[in-house]
Design an enzyme around this catalytic site. Structure first.
Site, PDB file in Angstrom:
ATOM      1  N   CYS A 261      37.065  45.985  46.147  1.00 40.96           N
ATOM      2  CA  CYS A 261      36.663  45.814  44.838  1.00 40.96           C
ATOM      3  C   CYS A 261      35.647  44.691  44.658  1.00 40.96           C
ATOM      4  O   CYS A 261      35.520  43.846  45.400  1.00 40.96           O
ATOM      5  CB  CYS A 261      38.055  45.482  43.788  1.00 40.96           C
ATOM      6  SG  CYS A 261      38.992  44.291  44.351  1.00 40.96           S
ATOM      7  N   SER A 294      39.635  42.282  48.281  1.00 40.95           N
ATOM      8  CA  SER A 294      38.504  41.892  47.417  1.00 40.95           C
ATOM      9  C   SER A 294      37.419  41.417  48.081  1.00 40.95           C
ATOM     10  O   SER A 294      37.331  41.217  49.020  1.00 40.95           O
ATOM     11  CB  SER A 294      39.366  40.724  46.954  1.00 40.95           C
ATOM     12  OG  SER A 294      39.343  39.486  47.680  1.00 40.95           O
ATOM     13  N   ASP A 295      36.341  41.509  47.124  1.00 41.21           N
ATOM     14  CA  ASP A 295      35.050  40.962  47.707  1.00 41.21           C
ATOM     15  C   ASP A 295      35.477  39.129  47.809  1.00 41.21           C
ATOM     16  O   ASP A 295      36.287  38.899  47.189  1.00 41.21           O
ATOM     17  CB  ASP A 295      33.876  41.044  46.904  1.00 41.21           C
ATOM     18  CG  ASP A 295      32.646  40.821  47.295  1.00 41.21           C
ATOM     19  OD1 ASP A 295      32.296  40.389  48.564  1.00 41.21           O
ATOM     20  OD2 ASP A 295      31.497  41.190  46.950  1.00 41.21           O
ATOM     21  N   CYS A 296      34.775  38.993  48.590  1.00 44.05           N
ATOM     22  CA  CYS A 296      35.238  37.266  49.206  1.00 44.05           C
ATOM     23  C   CYS A 296      35.355  36.246  47.991  1.00 44.05           C
ATOM     24  O   CYS A 296      34.135  35.929  47.147  1.00 44.05           O
ATOM     25  CB  CYS A 296      34.327  36.862  50.121  1.00 44.05           C
ATOM     26  SG  CYS A 296      34.646  37.897  51.677  1.00 44.05           S
ATOM     27  N   SER A 298      36.651  36.803  45.159  1.00 48.28           N
ATOM     28  CA  SER A 298      36.630  37.515  43.757  1.00 48.28           C
ATOM     29  C   SER A 298      37.798  37.226  42.853  1.00 48.28           C
ATOM     30  O   SER A 298      37.833  37.196  41.616  1.00 48.28           O
ATOM     31  CB  SER A 298      36.369  38.785  43.747  1.00 48.28           C
ATOM     32  OG  SER A 298      37.184  39.680  44.525  1.00 48.28           O
TER      33      SER A 298
END
Length: 777
Positions: A261, A294-296, A298
């Protein structure tokens, strides 16, 4: 000093050396100890989670039942902690393999036996090949090298690639990472590359891929708006019609093991906290068999920067309850236990997340004991940067290069007539520039200057110190070089200083004074002037297209480690260009009324909004989507195609017209598996040079306010020898590709006349509602 070694002792020494080398190559996994379930460990080897004979769900359930809450929480982040009492080592989930094993992210380290890995062209360039079998082959090579590096203790097995966001806006700095602007092309690329990475054994993964960034993520930093604060306001129609298409194909057709995401919000909700996106759609509707990450940072972003929740514990609870399984970043490790204590989250919610991550680790064989026992456990240093792998990178670059203009024709150059070539421009002798972003350490490079030098004597002048080209001090020497050469090749364009992650472009023109350099050199050139462009995004080079002194224009994208050799082979006709643009090249004026923050795909006459992509934008272009020339000519003929296709309705919908809306059938009401539209083509090469050709089939659906004016419904790469012809059968999935999405986000099949376009040929087919799946010719 004379040697005292006898011939027999020398042979024996050589034999011992060969035996030693054979042992190293045969058992590279000796460099890595078992991640878990070491057969030498008496405390765990007989526990159910270590029994390979048991079904993975049983093993996962047993392991989770043995973990404390604190241990569970420590496994929710990318740098998952070790569980020493169960002899489970720590694991770094974050590795990248966008177009080759990358050292972006902490999971992969180059050095020792693994000084580099094969660096393929950047994705936008490979996409220009329109060759799905090539995309899968690249994935297989990348996963070979990834497994080899894992066995050697240098990388993980979970790769957060590919990027399957649609290239919506030409200024996006990360557009280079994507397969372009068409959702079907992007989705086909996603499924193909993922299959190459993961292998074909559904229950056993070679490596685990990840499709990112879900969803409507295509702005990094533009005009004061960054991805950490951006709320993408997207209609249901555009979500279903454009942004989610590649992700759905990646999950359902590619069987990807992970979805990531994104940072942004979609309609006011952070994607990593949205249960409708994650739990309902990705896992529920699309049936993801894997984990959501998750994107880092986020999760931290939507708490700290978007202020979506009041407390950190609420942010952690929202993410996990929405369906997030793994946090790239420290946030969940820091706040999840307190969320449980505050009764915002149940321990069973955490168990659900761990089911998904541990399932993937077990499918990767990480709980099967010795890595050498895995089917890919014999891969090692000998399997990285092999000649075959590097040859595929070279082939991919050649297939992705696009010939945009060829006046005369001026290309190919002749090694007999063009003995001296002036090689000019800020990208004329680059190496790192050719591999774009999210790259690793290449096996080696061939720059454009080196590649051209294999065919002719070169006179090299940069003309500009770099792509910023702020000064003209080097112009004079470049002009002199062009005056004294039989041909001039200008290699200009962009690099990561202009377009990159967190760096969107301000405009579409060549940076600085590059245009001035090109025009002055072309005016002085004694022979033909060839313009070679390196870039991820499109460039407005209308000036060069309209300049008769510029004989030819070639787009090389970011062509990878062998880019210079590929460019030279194309320029001198050793290879015939066959690439097609995977994105529209717009004029600079296109941006006049087009903020990057405006997400709508369709145009609006009321406010002058032009619309986006070839599917909806009808204005002037520099080069259209799908444009690409060849050194030969291909002619299409339709040998057979249906004139009418009947759409059988499903069950109760076959009675009455409750399924019809504006003369369109809901896809969910049709018997999609019984609808077939097959087209038989003949593709003839009328020229004197063998070549590969991409057949693109577009459909113009019946007019309607929700339909695109045309959309790509099929593409196929075919090789045709000179003066020969080849048959080609293309099957179009009616429900997937001839459907459109209405303003409520419902996918429907428009009834009536659909016009199919193959090159200059148009074929009309009528779709009609029926109770029997009959095709009439």
């Amino acid at each position: 000093m004379a040697s005292t070694t006898t011939p027999s002792s020398s042979l024996f020494a050589v034999f011992l050396l060969l035996l030693l080398l054979w042992g190293v190559s045969r058992h590279p996994s000796e460099a890595r100890e078992p991640f878990a379930c070491d057969p030498k460990d008496a405390t765990t080897r007989n526990l159910p989670f270590c029994r390979v004979s048991l079904p993975i769900p049983e093993r996962v359930k047993d392991l989770i039942g043995r973990l404390t809450l604190q241990e569970k929480v420590s496994l929710l982040v990318n740098n998952a902690a070790a569980v020493p009492r169960l002899s489970i080592k720590g694991y770094e989930w974050w590795s990248e393999a966008l177009h080759g094993v990358s050292n972006v992210g902490p999971g992969t380290k180059f050095g020792g036996d693994f000084p580099g890995a094969t660096s393929f062209p950047q994705v936008i360039t490979t996409a220009a090949s329109f060759n799905a079998s090539l995309w899968e082959a690249i994935g297989r090579v990348v996963s070979d090298e990834a497994r080899a590096m894992y066995n050697g203790g240098k990388s993980g097995l979970t790769y957060w690639s590919p990027n399957v966001n649609v290239f919506r806006d030409p200024r996006w700095g990360r557009g280079q990472e994507t397969p372009g602007e068409d959702p079907v092309v992007v989705g086909t690329y996603a499924a193909s590359y993922v299959r190459g990475l993961q292998g074909n054994d559904g229950n056993r993964l070679k490596v685990a891929a990840c499709c990112k960034h879900f969803t409507a993520y295509d702005l990094d930093n533009w005009n004061g708006v960054d991805r950490f604060h951006f709320n993408a306001k997207v209609s249901k129609q555009d979500i279903e019609d454009t942004f989610d298409v590649p992700f759905k194909m990646c999950v359902k057709e590619g069987k990807v093991a992970s979805v990531m995401c994104s940072y942004n919000q979609v309609n006011g909700v952070p994607t990593c906290a949205d249960p409708n996106l994650l739990r309902k759609t990705v896992r529920g509707v699309w049936k993801l068999d894997g984990y959501i990450v998750s994107d880092c940072d986020s999760v931290g972003v939507y708490y700290d920067q978007q202020h979506y929740t009041s407390t950190a514990e609420e942010a952690a609870a929202d993410a996990i309850k929405a369906g997030l399984d793994l946090d790239c970043g420290p946030f969940l490790a820091a706040h999840t236990e307190d969320a449980v204590k505050r009764r915002l989250l149940k321990e069973t919610d955490i168990n659900g997340a761990l089911v998904n991550t541990l399932n993937v680790q077990m499918r990767l064989g990480m709980f099967d004991g010795e890595p050498s026992a895995h089917p890919f456990g014999n891969l090692g240093p000998k399997d990285v940067c092999t000649p075959a792998h590097q040859e595929l990178a070279f082939e991919a670059a050649k297939q992705g290069i696009v010939l945009l203009k060829n006046r005369g024709p001026s290309l190919p150059l002749s090694a007999r007539r063009h003995l001296t070539v002036a090689v000019i421009g800020p990208n004329s002798n680059v190496t790192d520039t050719m591999i774009g972003n999210y790259a690793g350490v290449a096996c080696g490079y061939t720059s454009p200057l080196q590649g051209i030098g294999r065919y002719a004597r070169t006179i090299h002048q940069q003309g500009c110190a770099n792509v910023a080209c702020a000064k003209d001090q080097l112009f004079g020497a470049a002009v002199d070089a062009a005056r004294n050469a039989d041909a001039t090749v200008l290699v200009v364009g962009l690099d990561q200083s202009v377009e990159a992650e967190f760096r969107d472009r301000a405009g579409l023109l060549l940076p600085g004074r590059q245009q001035e350099l090109v025009s002055k050199v072309a005016a002085a050139s004694k022979g033909p002037t060839i313009l070679v462009l390196m870039s991820g995004g499109p460039i407005d080079v209308a000036f060069a297209h309209n300049d008769p002194r510029i004989s030819a224009i070639v787009w090389a994208g970011y062509p990878g480690q062998a880019g210079g050799a590929a460019i030279a082979d194309i320029l001198f006709g050793t290879s015939n260009p066959g690439g097609k643009l995977p994105m529209t090249w717009y004029p600079q004026e296109y941006l006049k009324n087009l903020p990057m923050t405006a997400m709508a795909m369709r145009p609006s006459q009321s406010n002058g909004y032009p619309g986006r992509s070839y599917r909806f934008y009808r204005g002037p272009v520099v080069y259209p989507f799908g444009h690409g020339m060849s050194y030969t000519k291909f002619v299409h003929t339709i040998a057979r195609a249906p004139a009418v296709v009947a759409i059988p309705l499903d069950g109760r919908h076959a009675r009455g017209n409750t399924t019809l809306s504006g003369k369109a059938i809901r896809v969910t009401h049709a018997k999609c598996n019984k609808i077939s539209l097959g087209i038989d083509l003949q593709v003839k090469n009328t020229g004197s040079m063998d070549g590969s050709h991409t057949v693109l089939i577009f459909s113009s659906p019946p007019a309607g306010h929700w339909a695109p004016h045309k959309q790509l419904v099929a593409f196929e790469k075919i090789h045709v020898p000179a003066r020969a012809q080849q048959p080609l059968r293309i099957n179009i999935h009616v429900c997937k590709f001839l459907s459109v999405v209405d303003s409520s986000g419902i996918r429907r099949i428009p009834l009536g006349q659909h016009d199919l376009h193959v090159g200059d040929i148009k074929h009309s087919v009528s779709l009609q509602a029926a109770t029997l799946g009959v095709i009439k010719s």
